[in-house]
Design a protein around this motif. Sequence first.
Motif, PDB file in Angstrom:
ATOM      1  N   UNK A  55       0.835  -1.208   0.000  1.00  0.00           N
ATOM      2  CA  UNK A  55       0.000   0.000   0.000  1.00  0.00           C
ATOM      3  C   UNK A  55       0.866   1.253   0.000  1.00  0.00           C
ATOM      4  N   UNK A  56       1.976   1.180   0.745  1.00  0.00           N
ATOM      5  CA  UNK A  56       2.867   2.340   0.830  1.00  0.00           C
ATOM      6  C   UNK A  56       3.406   2.745  -0.539  1.00  0.00           C
ATOM      7  N   UNK A 220      -0.308   1.049  -9.435  1.00  0.00           N
ATOM      8  CA  UNK A 220      -1.483   0.505  -8.763  1.00  0.00           C
ATOM      9  C   UNK A 220      -1.546  -1.016  -8.935  1.00  0.00           C
ATOM     10  N   UNK A 221      -1.238  -1.469 -10.136  1.00  0.00           N
ATOM     11  CA  UNK A 221      -1.276  -2.912 -10.407  1.00  0.00           C
ATOM     12  C   UNK A 221      -0.153  -3.632  -9.649  1.00  0.00           C
ATOM     13  N   UNK A 222       1.044  -3.046  -9.652  1.00  0.00           N
ATOM     14  CA  UNK A 222       2.153  -3.661  -8.902  1.00  0.00           C
ATOM     15  C   UNK A 222       1.761  -3.792  -7.432  1.00  0.00           C
ATOM     16  N   UNK A 223       1.218  -2.708  -6.902  1.00  0.00           N
ATOM     17  CA  UNK A 223       0.831  -2.699  -5.496  1.00  0.00           C
ATOM     18  C   UNK A 223      -0.234  -3.761  -5.211  1.00  0.00           C
ATOM     19  N   UNK A 224      -1.243  -3.836  -6.082  1.00  0.00           N
ATOM     20  CA  UNK A 224      -2.304  -4.821  -5.889  1.00  0.00           C
ATOM     21  C   UNK A 224      -1.771  -6.252  -5.948  1.00  0.00           C
ATOM     22  N   UNK A 262       4.886   5.754   8.786  1.00  0.00           N
ATOM     23  CA  UNK A 262       5.528   6.822   8.014  1.00  0.00           C
ATOM     24  C   UNK A 262       5.339   6.604   6.528  1.00  0.00           C
ATOM     25  N   UNK A 263       4.530   7.472   5.928  1.00  0.00           N
ATOM     26  CA  UNK A 263       4.257   7.337   4.486  1.00  0.00           C
ATOM     27  C   UNK A 263       5.498   7.672   3.677  1.00  0.00           C
ATOM     28  N   UNK A 264       5.674   6.960   2.586  1.00  0.00           N
ATOM     29  CA  UNK A 264       6.767   7.280   1.683  1.00  0.00           C
ATOM     30  C   UNK A 264       8.128   7.008   2.283  1.00  0.00           C
ATOM     31  N   UNK A 265       8.180   6.151   3.283  1.00  0.00           N
ATOM     32  CA  UNK A 265       9.463   5.718   3.819  1.00  0.00           C
ATOM     33  C   UNK A 265       9.528   4.218   3.593  1.00  0.00           C
ATOM     34  N   UNK A 269       6.101   1.315   6.654  1.00  0.00           N
ATOM     35  CA  UNK A 269       5.000   0.365   6.827  1.00  0.00           C
ATOM     36  C   UNK A 269       5.381  -0.833   7.692  1.00  0.00           C
ATOM     37  N   UNK A 270       6.651  -1.174   7.705  1.00  0.00           N
ATOM     38  CA  UNK A 270       7.107  -2.271   8.564  1.00  0.00           C
ATOM     39  C   UNK A 270       6.963  -1.871  10.032  1.00  0.00           C
TER      40      UNK A 270
END
Lengths: 378, 249
Positions: A55-56, A220-224, A262-265, A269-270
């Motif tokens: 998602x990040x 978006x596709x990679x993330x999904x 922290x978004x964009x780090x 997300x970990x």
Amino acid sequence: MSSLLRLKSPITTIAGSILLVLLGLVPVFAMLLDDPFMLTLFTRIVIMAIAAVSLNLILGYGGMVSFGHAAYIGVGGYAIGILAHHGITEAWIQWPVALIGSALVALLIGLLSLRTKGIFFIMLTLALAQLVYYLGNGAYAYGGDDGLTILQRTDFGGLLDLNDKETLYYLCWVLLVIVLWLTYRVVNSRFGMVLQGAKSNDRRMATLGFPVFRYRLTAFVISGTICGLAGILTATYTDFISPAMMHWTRSGDLIVMVVLGGMGSLFGPLFGAVTFLMLEEILSSWTEYWKIVFGPILLLVVLFARGGIDGAMVRGAAGYALTGLITLFLIYVVHYLWYDDWIPAAVVLAGAAAAILAIWYRQRREAVAIASAGGDHA
Amino acid sequence: MLEPVLKVEGLVKRFGGLVATDNLNLDIREGEVHAVIGPNGAGKTTMISQLIGELRPDAGSIRFLGQDITHLPVHARSHLGIARSFQITSIFLNFTTLENIMLAVQAHDGHSFRFWKDARSDPRLREPAMAALEQVGLAHRAETVASVLSHGEHRQLEIAMALATRPKLLLLDEPMAGMGPEDSARMVTLLRQIKGSITMLLIEHDMDAVFALADRITVLVYGRGIATGEPDEIRRNEQVRQAYLGDEA
């Protein structure tokens, strides 16, 4: 002066790497403590961390607030469950089908929702994910809203035995490491630059000559797809699929994990997934109304720690981040020692909180003293 | 005579009852600096937005180098060679100065479906970007995050990004907006340097700059072009003096 990529701040990288290593040692700790439940908890944490990292990629780096990411967990999981239900358990069929399925669903949802921005995008991703949710709900052949038990786990031939808890855990852990590495490469590649540029100023990107939509859709596709991987693992370790795994609250949880960490780090997300799920685990074992405690904690983080856990470290507030992590660790130990008994737990934690407050108060007084003494230099 | 680089015919744009562009005709010749002036609300930025493709005109056509581009999307026009600098600085604030330009270079160096190699260390992006920064005199700020640059530097960076796409036509939307006299003078010098090599359409309120740079001037009033000519003609034009220049001329 930090550039776009937060990874350049070494403290986050160090903290993230340490956390990864610790996660890698969880089976050892579990064995030493003779606590099989610990492994179950952390398998879940590692899997959700993969979903949060996915998602990040679009939320943190691309500015796309997808409020329907649980749908891909569902698609990945259902692919495994349905195939197993029909007796197809070979990994080389199950996994590609699940991943391609997630990618296709992400492509469809992306095609429709990426035409919009802001709140409309959030609502559309939510609505389309709900559509997938109700598909699962209505799939009576596969248990409808009761779900479906997976009788046989994916068969990796002689390569891996997923019935072995440690093997499954290490598979998840290795996949998490790979996903993090992939994310690192992608966000620093030309593609990643486009993604981040479009987050910052998509109008300018178009004027420079980038067909922004195509790049966003690809991300978006990679993330999904990566999120679908988390779905595969979820179905595998729970031996169960049900619409609940793609409930909209799950999508919300993922957003909270990313924002909290922290978004964009890269490692954000970990941090977020580990903190979120450990807190959830601990608080919910103390009280049924754990969300009353959990909600305000999240609120405080959003209000006072912009950039989440990672942001606190980057801003040099490493002390606070460290305090937070130590507190979390302490809570976990307390939780571990007095599982169902809240009184000693509360005493220890109140003591720790008082100690932290006292240290904070002293530092503050010192800081005020220094500031008033050296006022001319400021 | 050569066909003009940009040919606008009968362009109309309405916002509800307001006609922002009213049957506008405009020819921009190769190599010239063509200024478009007019009072606030004359429809200058609306015109640029239609030229760049952000706004769809209600009627009329836009031809660029002989090709009808009226319905092309923004990014496709960029690849034909139209670049734009924004009136309100529009840069990537959390990128460094160099990264801003590198992104502009990247936009015109093939597709960006490249997922693996590190972009920041790619000499194919770095070297042209550095050259563009040197051209506008910002090389010493290459590694500085764009958000901390001064206003004048932001404007320079804005131009440098447009230049880095190697445009054939540069649409400049008030490049001197909000600048002090010193920065303005520096910008005029910069635009003089590139004059001749790139055709430019200049929108500007600073009349000194306009008359110093422009080969021809079009005066826009209420979305309508009331006069086009060389600076001296425009200065003498009675209609223009009434509508716009006032006592300045």
